[in-house]
Design an enzyme around this catalytic site. Structure first.
Site, PDB file in Angstrom:
ATOM      1  N   GLY A   1       2.574   7.752   0.001  1.00 22.14           N
ATOM      2  CA  GLY A   1       3.641   8.949  -0.396  1.00 22.14           C
ATOM      3  C   GLY A   1       4.168   8.745  -1.580  1.00 22.14           C
ATOM      4  O   GLY A   1       3.296   8.804  -2.604  1.00 22.14           O
TER       5      GLY A   1
ATOM      6  N   PHE B   1       0.964  -1.478   0.025  1.00 21.76           N
ATOM      7  CA  PHE B   1      -0.127  -0.028  -0.125  1.00 21.76           C
ATOM      8  C   PHE B   1       0.841   1.067   0.074  1.00 21.76           C
ATOM      9  O   PHE B   1       1.615   1.538   1.023  1.00 21.76           O
ATOM     10  CB  PHE B   1      -0.907   0.117   1.258  1.00 21.76           C
ATOM     11  CG  PHE B   1      -1.880   1.230   1.414  1.00 21.76           C
ATOM     12  CD1 PHE B   1      -2.964   1.116   0.305  1.00 21.76           C
ATOM     13  CD2 PHE B   1      -1.631   2.169   2.262  1.00 21.76           C
ATOM     14  CE1 PHE B   1      -3.789   2.632   0.496  1.00 21.76           C
ATOM     15  CE2 PHE B   1      -2.407   3.292   2.193  1.00 21.76           C
ATOM     16  CZ  PHE B   1      -3.545   3.380   1.446  1.00 21.76           C
ATOM     17  N   GLY B   2       0.794   2.065  -0.990  1.00 22.42           N
ATOM     18  CA  GLY B   2       1.413   3.239  -1.154  1.00 22.42           C
ATOM     19  C   GLY B   2       0.358   4.474  -0.779  1.00 22.42           C
ATOM     20  O   GLY B   2      -0.526   4.364  -1.294  1.00 22.42           O
TER      21      GLY B   2
ATOM     22  N   GLU C   1      13.688   1.470   6.708  1.00 21.78           N
ATOM     23  CA  GLU C   1      13.677   1.209   8.002  1.00 21.78           C
ATOM     24  C   GLU C   1      14.480   2.188   8.732  1.00 21.78           C
ATOM     25  O   GLU C   1      14.513   2.468   9.836  1.00 21.78           O
ATOM     26  CB  GLU C   1      13.722  -0.357   8.362  1.00 21.78           C
ATOM     27  CG  GLU C   1      12.384  -0.947   8.085  1.00 21.78           C
ATOM     28  CD  GLU C   1      12.253  -2.450   8.988  1.00 21.78           C
ATOM     29  OE1 GLU C   1      12.804  -2.278   9.930  1.00 21.78           O
ATOM     30  OE2 GLU C   1      11.893  -3.378   8.317  1.00 21.78           O
TER      31      GLU C   1
HETATM   32  C1  BEZ Z   1       4.951   5.458   0.233  1.00 25.28           C
HETATM   33  O1  BEZ Z   1       5.243   5.779  -0.678  1.00 25.28           O
HETATM   34  O2  BEZ Z   1       3.703   4.824   0.490  1.00 25.28           O
HETATM   35  C2  BEZ Z   1       5.860   4.701   1.301  1.00 25.28           C
HETATM   36  C3  BEZ Z   1       6.909   3.889   1.100  1.00 25.28           C
HETATM   37  C4  BEZ Z   1       7.924   3.479   1.777  1.00 25.28           C
HETATM   38  C5  BEZ Z   1       7.990   4.077   3.193  1.00 25.28           C
HETATM   39  C6  BEZ Z   1       7.038   5.149   3.457  1.00 25.28           C
HETATM   40  C7  BEZ Z   1       6.075   5.498   2.466  1.00 25.28           C
END
Ligand code: BEZ
Length: 176
Positions: free
Chosen positions: A15, A12-13, A91
């Site tokens: 960002g 799930f993205g 992380e």
């Molecule tokens: C995102 O784009 O949803 C995302 C991906 C990895 C870490 C934080 C956000």
């Protein structure tokens, strides 16, 4: 120990994955997670800022009754390990894997990366004016922090997803 990852792997993205999913995927679908809201509360010293001058990027913050729209991607099985390894390097910047339900038809169990308040780069809440000022002056190896906000707002608009926090910040930044 990261939680088990769904098989097939859905991510799930919410960002940068909304406009730049830099991995092979076989299917994508818009949907929302319940009980979370998107906030520019995570510091970035490796993408949109630098050590000592962090930019601000989004994380998910628990909020009763909230829903956060995003996109779930079904990762190609041949790329699964590589994609997880790449995302897990984030992380180091405080994001951890969680399994969540993405509401779409039908619902999907997906991995989502969330940076919680206990991580050392967490910046936490601030006024829109404060966040806008910090974003305006921040840049890092992935580019201007302002570009990150405007691209996120555009991706959400294209999905018809309502997110007042992102829209208000983007409005301030588009005026300058
Ligand atoms: C995102 O784009 O949803 C995302 C991906 C990895 C870490 C934080 C956000």
């Amino acid at each position: 120990m990261p939680p088990r990852s769904p098989d097939p792997l859905w991510l799930f993205g919410y960002g940068s994955l909304l406009w730049r999913p830099d991995f092979p995927y076989e299917e994508r679908v818009h949907g929302y997670v319940l009980g979370f809201t998107r906030r520019f509360w995570q510091g970035s010293t490796d993408h949109r800022g630098v050590p000592g001058a962090p930019g601000r990027v989004v994380t998910l913050v628990p909020e009763h009754g909230a829903r956060c729209w995003g996109t779930a991607y079904r990762v190609a099985s041949s790329a699964r390990d590589e994609v997880l390894a790449k995302l897990d390097t984030r992380e180091q910047q405080g994001y951890e894997r969680h399994v969540t339900t993405v509401h779409t038809t039908p619902s999907i169990e997906a991995l989502v990366y969330i940076a919680g308040p206990e991580n050392p780069d967490y910046l936490g809440p601030a006024s829109v004016d404060f966040i806008a000022a910090q974003v305006r002056q921040s840049r890092g190896p992935s580019g201007d922090n302002r570009e990150y906000v405007l691209r996120l707002a555009e991706a959400l608009r294209e999905m018809d997803a309502d997110d007042p926090h992102v829209a208000e910040l983007a409005l301030r930044l588009s005026r300058t």
